[in-house]
Design a protein around this motif. Structure first.
Motif, PDB file in Angstrom:
ATOM      1  N   ALA A 152       0.828  -1.211   0.000  1.00 52.74           N
ATOM      2  CA  ALA A 152       0.000   0.000   0.000  1.00 52.74           C
ATOM      3  C   ALA A 152       0.859   1.256   0.000  1.00 52.74           C
ATOM      4  N   LEU A 153       1.930   1.237   0.768  1.00 52.84           N
ATOM      5  CA  LEU A 153       2.811   2.406   0.804  1.00 52.84           C
ATOM      6  C   LEU A 153       3.473   2.629  -0.546  1.00 52.84           C
ATOM      7  N   LEU A 154       3.918   1.565  -1.204  1.00 51.31           N
ATOM      8  CA  LEU A 154       4.528   1.698  -2.510  1.00 51.31           C
ATOM      9  C   LEU A 154       3.531   2.202  -3.545  1.00 51.31           C
ATOM     10  N   ARG A 155       2.286   1.729  -3.474  1.00 47.74           N
ATOM     11  CA  ARG A 155       1.272   2.187  -4.420  1.00 47.74           C
ATOM     12  C   ARG A 155       0.949   3.656  -4.212  1.00 47.74           C
ATOM     13  N   GLU A 156       0.824   4.064  -2.964  1.00 49.67           N
ATOM     14  CA  GLU A 156       0.537   5.471  -2.697  1.00 49.67           C
ATOM     15  C   GLU A 156       1.696   6.361  -3.136  1.00 49.67           C
ATOM     16  N   ALA A 157       2.941   5.897  -2.929  1.00 46.11           N
ATOM     17  CA  ALA A 157       4.089   6.686  -3.370  1.00 46.11           C
ATOM     18  C   ALA A 157       4.114   6.807  -4.884  1.00 46.11           C
ATOM     19  N   SER A 158       3.729   5.732  -5.582  1.00 50.44           N
ATOM     20  CA  SER A 158       3.712   5.769  -7.033  1.00 50.44           C
ATOM     21  C   SER A 158       2.648   6.727  -7.538  1.00 50.44           C
TER      22      SER A 158
END
Length: 323
Positions: free
Chosen positions: A307-313
């Motif tokens: 989730a953190l990686l998706r939000e950062a993307s």
């Protein structure tokens, strides 16, 4: 001082005269004992020959021949003592033996117990000379069953002396009691493999091995679901069931099964370990109300790595879209 020397010299002379006078009796007594020694060997050979001719086992013949030889030696020893010591007659000798019989019985209780156990082992024949047995922590081939103990030769060429009473009263496993023996090896296959296909390949492979009996036929069973494999137990029969044939048969089976299974696409997995962090696998892994590992639930849950990686993307793409 002179008086003491004269008394001692007189006694010494009398002892020497008595020894010289007894020399003929001593020589005759020793000659008689040597005669009985030769006779004991002759009697032992005769008893052993008669026992073998009547169909008795070689171990029984050996023990009976030894008992007969001991009996002849005991009689010869008593007669030799009476000849060497004329004042010692048969009545006084047997009387002394009767008085000391109880003490001798207590002193040699273990010897008599092992003697009786050895005779019972030879008569009942739970195992024979040449059999391969397991007794406690010892395993090997029976080389001799003596009056007191049984000699066991281990597979690494060491000798174990086991008292007969221990073998008679404790559990003994006789590996060569029957003319054939069932063996079992465990083979692990992958969880994604077809179990029926693996069983068929194993049975077809065993049919081509010369050390494996086909009657009774080999069999394959699911033993357990292991940590990294489905363990199959492969059972098969061999003959004769001695230790060397056991090792050679297991080696032949395991050597043949590996290429046969691999050629058919059956996996032979080895133990593996997988370490999962709670923020890197699934969306629900960081949510303790939904995750599967059994952690206690709480309201403030950490965000998963995905989730953190998706939000950062998404945030990065939004910044690039702005003029």
């Amino acid at each position: 001082m002179n008086l003491n020397i004269e008394v001692a010299w007189t006694r010494l002379q009398s002892m020497l005269q008595g020894l010289i006078a007894a020399l003929p009796n001593i020589v005759i007594g020793l000659a008689v004992f040597m005669l009985f020694l030769f006779l004991s060997r002759t009697v032992a050979a005769a008893v052993q020959s008669v026992a073998l001719r009547t169909g008795q086992a070689r171990g029984i013949a050996l023990v009976f021949s030894r008992i007969a030889a001991w009996g002849v030696l005991v009689v010869g020893g008593l007669i030799s003592l009476i000849i060497m010591i004329p004042s010692l007659n048969a009545g006084s000798l047997f009387g002394a033996l009767g008085v000391s019989g109880v003490a001798i019985g207590f002193a040699f209780k273990d010897i008599f117990q092992n003697l009786l156990a050895g005779i019972l082992i030879l008569v009942t024949r739970p195992f024979r000379i040449g059999d391969q047995i397991v007794s406690g922590a010892h395993e090997g081939t029976v080389e001799d069953i003596q009056v007191r103990a049984t000699l066991l030769r281990t597979y690494d060429n060491r000798q174990v002396v086991i008292p007969n009473s221990e073998l008679y009263t404790n559990r003994v496993v006789v590996n060569t009691a029957y003319d054939r023996r069932r063996l079992a090896v465990v083979v692990g296959i992958g969880f994604g493999d077809d179990i029926r296909q693996a069983k068929g390949i194993i049975l077809n492979t065993l049919r081509g091995l010369d050390l494996v009996r086909q009657d009774p036929a080999p069999a394959v069973f699911i033993r357990e679901y292991g940590e990294s494999a489905v363990n199959l137990e492969v059972r098969f029969w061999i003959d004769p069931p001695v230790r060397r044939e056991v090792i050679e048969a297991e080696d032949q089976v395991l050597e043949a099964l590996k290429p046969a299974l691999l050629d058919a696409g059956i996996d032979l997995p080895f133990p593996t370990q997988q370490v999962l962090f709670h923020d890197q696998t699934e969306e629900t892994d960081g949510d303790r109300e939904q995750q599967r590992e059994g952690w206690p639930a709480r309201t403030q849950n950490p965000r998963s790595r995905q989730a953190l990686l998706r939000e950062a993307s998404l945030h990065q793409s939004g910044d690039q879209a702005q003029p």
